[in-house]
Scaffold this motif. Structure first.
Motif, PDB file in Angstrom:
ATOM      1  N   GLU A 296       1.936  39.369  45.790  1.00 32.86           N
ATOM      2  CA  GLU A 296       2.591  40.153  44.750  1.00 32.86           C
ATOM      3  C   GLU A 296       4.112  40.217  44.906  1.00 32.86           C
ATOM      4  O   GLU A 296       4.749  41.100  44.323  1.00 32.86           O
ATOM      5  CB  GLU A 296       2.017  41.583  44.756  1.00 32.86           C
ATOM      6  N   TRP A 297       4.691  39.294  45.649  1.00 29.88           N
ATOM      7  CA  TRP A 297       6.130  39.334  45.895  1.00 29.88           C
ATOM      8  C   TRP A 297       6.933  39.247  44.599  1.00 29.88           C
ATOM      9  O   TRP A 297       7.985  39.871  44.455  1.00 29.88           O
ATOM     10  CB  TRP A 297       6.531  38.216  46.842  1.00 29.88           C
ATOM     11  N   ASP A 298       6.453  38.483  43.637  1.00 25.52           N
ATOM     12  CA  ASP A 298       7.165  38.302  42.367  1.00 25.52           C
ATOM     13  C   ASP A 298       6.758  39.332  41.312  1.00 25.52           C
ATOM     14  O   ASP A 298       7.152  39.204  40.148  1.00 25.52           O
ATOM     15  CB  ASP A 298       6.910  36.890  41.821  1.00 25.52           C
ATOM     16  N   ASN A 299       5.954  40.337  41.689  1.00 25.13           N
ATOM     17  CA  ASN A 299       5.539  41.373  40.753  1.00 25.13           C
ATOM     18  C   ASN A 299       6.694  42.346  40.548  1.00 25.13           C
ATOM     19  O   ASN A 299       7.037  43.131  41.428  1.00 25.13           O
ATOM     20  CB  ASN A 299       4.312  42.110  41.297  1.00 25.13           C
ATOM     21  N   ALA A 300       7.309  42.282  39.355  1.00 24.09           N
ATOM     22  CA  ALA A 300       8.498  43.101  39.100  1.00 24.09           C
ATOM     23  C   ALA A 300       8.167  44.584  39.052  1.00 24.09           C
ATOM     24  O   ALA A 300       9.037  45.433  39.293  1.00 24.09           O
ATOM     25  CB  ALA A 300       9.151  42.662  37.787  1.00 24.09           C
ATOM     26  N   LYS A 311      11.677  46.703  49.587  1.00 23.22           N
ATOM     27  CA  LYS A 311      10.470  45.927  49.284  1.00 23.22           C
ATOM     28  C   LYS A 311       9.454  46.055  50.407  1.00 23.22           C
ATOM     29  O   LYS A 311       8.247  46.146  50.167  1.00 23.22           O
ATOM     30  CB  LYS A 311      10.831  44.455  49.059  1.00 23.22           C
TER      31      LYS A 311
END
Length: 492
Positions: A296-300, A311
């Motif tokens: 989910e690193w790119d989950n804004a 983060k």
């Protein structure tokens, strides 16, 4: 003299045992004995208190159901809402069950919908629910009879995780003391940051700190502010995170660790329960942290444009909270389906035994894994940390896991019928309700009363526990005079 030879049931005190030889010739003695016993049964009356104390599981269920009725009735009143209107029954009932079970799934916004009176009712419900149905029921029994009966002590020992019946009273005191200390410390740590957030409003700061402190340690997702996003600030989020994590460990683990630290005893001498709980919890937290950072690193929504430290904090909160408290659920509906399934598994496993959280418990999950490992490697005994796990514990773990899996699956299918949601969302919602996780993807809504009742049933069973319900309705095991021959079957 005739009374001396009459050894019937009603004359047992007058008889001196002189007519034992005469019994074979007294054809009416047996009939008089039977009649006397029937009369004695009719005369004897067992009070309601004795009946309840003889069945602690039923006492706990009764206690919980009475609280649900009382809290639901209070939340129905106009004084409980900010707009002074009667709350419809499904919403009031669902909120009462969610608070008492320490699940914390909100169907309405807690800060905006409920008045101060309603929030106080919810807060007290969380506290009573967090103390544990079995623990509070035992205290009621102790106060009523001045002593715990054997059956009550055995069940309380199982709930609190101790094996010595003589320690029950002291453990109950320690459990209450742990609640007070943890909540007071969390309250104190929250005050400075909340004071800045509320621009110096003392009353609002004190209320929010108290609500967060109680809700965090009891692993309940209710929040006093409108959005619940204050926990995204380090000064608020970190104390809540630590308090919720300690609450997931359970009284036996906290008590054992504190005692060993006070006596300067090496961790090697911790109990097996403590070692297994801490080891399994650490593995689950690390695995969750890696999952959220990798998947989910790119989950804004979960990770907005923050620095690396923020983060990491968000990922750590997401890794710890799903097994216990559902604080800040704003990002949950936007995660991938893979993450929803992963979170469902975490919530189903839950937290430590005798903790304020739910699930099948981490030790149950660990025993299941150890059983599989022993089976795959061809070992007869299930061992961990140089200790052998009894077969009774193994059977209990398998039984609890099977029963709870069926319960969650049935609840998920029922939600699919009444809401039309897909299986991933249904299994997520059912797992959250059963394990008291507090997260929601929006399946439960005030406009669909059937979904609220289904999830309420999941929360009630999740709070009481399958073993408590089984104990309350079970009967003493009858002796087995005959053991049939053994024969193998093919499985797998």
């Amino acid at each position: 003299m005739s009374n001396d030879f009459d050894e019937s049931f009603l004359n047992r005190k007058s008889s001196q045992g002189l007519s034992w030889w005469f019994a074979n010739f007294s054809t009416g003695a047996n009939e008089r004995d039977k009649e006397g016993m029937r009369k004695a049964r009719r005369i004897r009356r067992i009070s309601l208190t004795d009946r309840l104390l003889n069945h602690p599981g039923r006492l706990s269920i009764l206690y919980f159901l009475v609280l649900i009725v009382v809290v639901t009735g209070l939340l129905l009143l106009p004084i409980s809402t900010r707009s002074w209107v009667f709350t419809n029954f499904p919403v009031a009932f669902f909120t009462a069950v969610s608070a008492l079970s320490t699940c914390g799934i909100p169907v309405v916004n807690t800060g905006e919908y409920w008045s101060m009176f309603g929030q106080v009712v919810i807060l007290l419900s969380i506290q009573f629910g967090g103390l544990g149905v079995m623990t509070f029921a035992s205290m009621v029994a102790l106060g009523a009879s001045r002593r715990l009966k054997v059956s009550q002590r055995i069940l309380t020992a199982s709930e609190l995780g101790t094996t010595k019946l003589s320690e029950i009273k002291s453990v109950l005191s320690v459990a209450i003391g742990t609640f007070v200390i943890a909540e007071v410390l969390t309250f104190a740590l929250l005050l400075p940051e909340l004071f800045r957030i509320n621009n110096g409003q003392v009353g609002r700061t004190l209320w929010q700190a108290l609500f967060y402190a109680v809700s965090a340690y009891n692993n309940t997702g209710f929040t006093p502010d409108a959005t619940g996003l204050h926990i995204n600030r380090w000064g608020v989020g970190l104390p809540i995170l630590l308090s919720a994590f300690v609450g997931t460990l359970g009284f036996p683990v906290v008590l054992n660790v504190v005692q060993c630290a006070y006596r300067r005893i090496s961790p090697k001498r911790w109990t097996l329960h403590t070692k297994l709980t801490l080891a399994t919890t650490a593995i689950l937290v690390v695995a969750s942290l890696i999952w959220f950072l990798a998947v989910e690193w790119d989950n804004a929504t979960l990770f907005p444009a923050d620095d690396a430290s923020m983060k990491l904090r968000r990922a750590l909160s997401a890794a710890v909270m799903p097994r216990s408290a559902g604080f800040d659920i704003s990002w949950v509906p936007d995660v991938s389906n893979e993450t929803k399934v992963f979170m469902s598994l975490l919530m189903f496993i839950g937290a430590g035994s005798s903790s304020t959280a739910g699930g099948i418990r981490v030790t149950t999950f660990a025993v299941i894994v150890l059983i599989c490992a022993a089976s795959f490697t061809g070992h007869r005994d299930v061992t961990v940390f140089r200790r052998r796990i009894p077969r009774r514990i193994q059977m209990t773990a398998v039984s609890v896991t099977t029963a709870c899996s069926a319960l969650v699956l049935i609840g998920a299918v029922a939600l699919m019928f009444v809401t039309g949601c897909d299986f991933v969302d249904a299994i997520f919602e059912a797992s959250s309700a059963f394990s008291l996780g507090g997260y929601s993807v929006g399946v439960a809504s005030a406009g669909n009363p059937a979904s609220l009742f289904i999830l309420s049933a999941e929360m009630i069973v999740g709070r009481l526990g399958p073993l408590t319900i089984a104990y309350s309705i079970s009967r003493p095991m009858a002796p087995e005079p005959i053991r049939y021959p053994q024969e193998n079957i093919i499985v797998g």
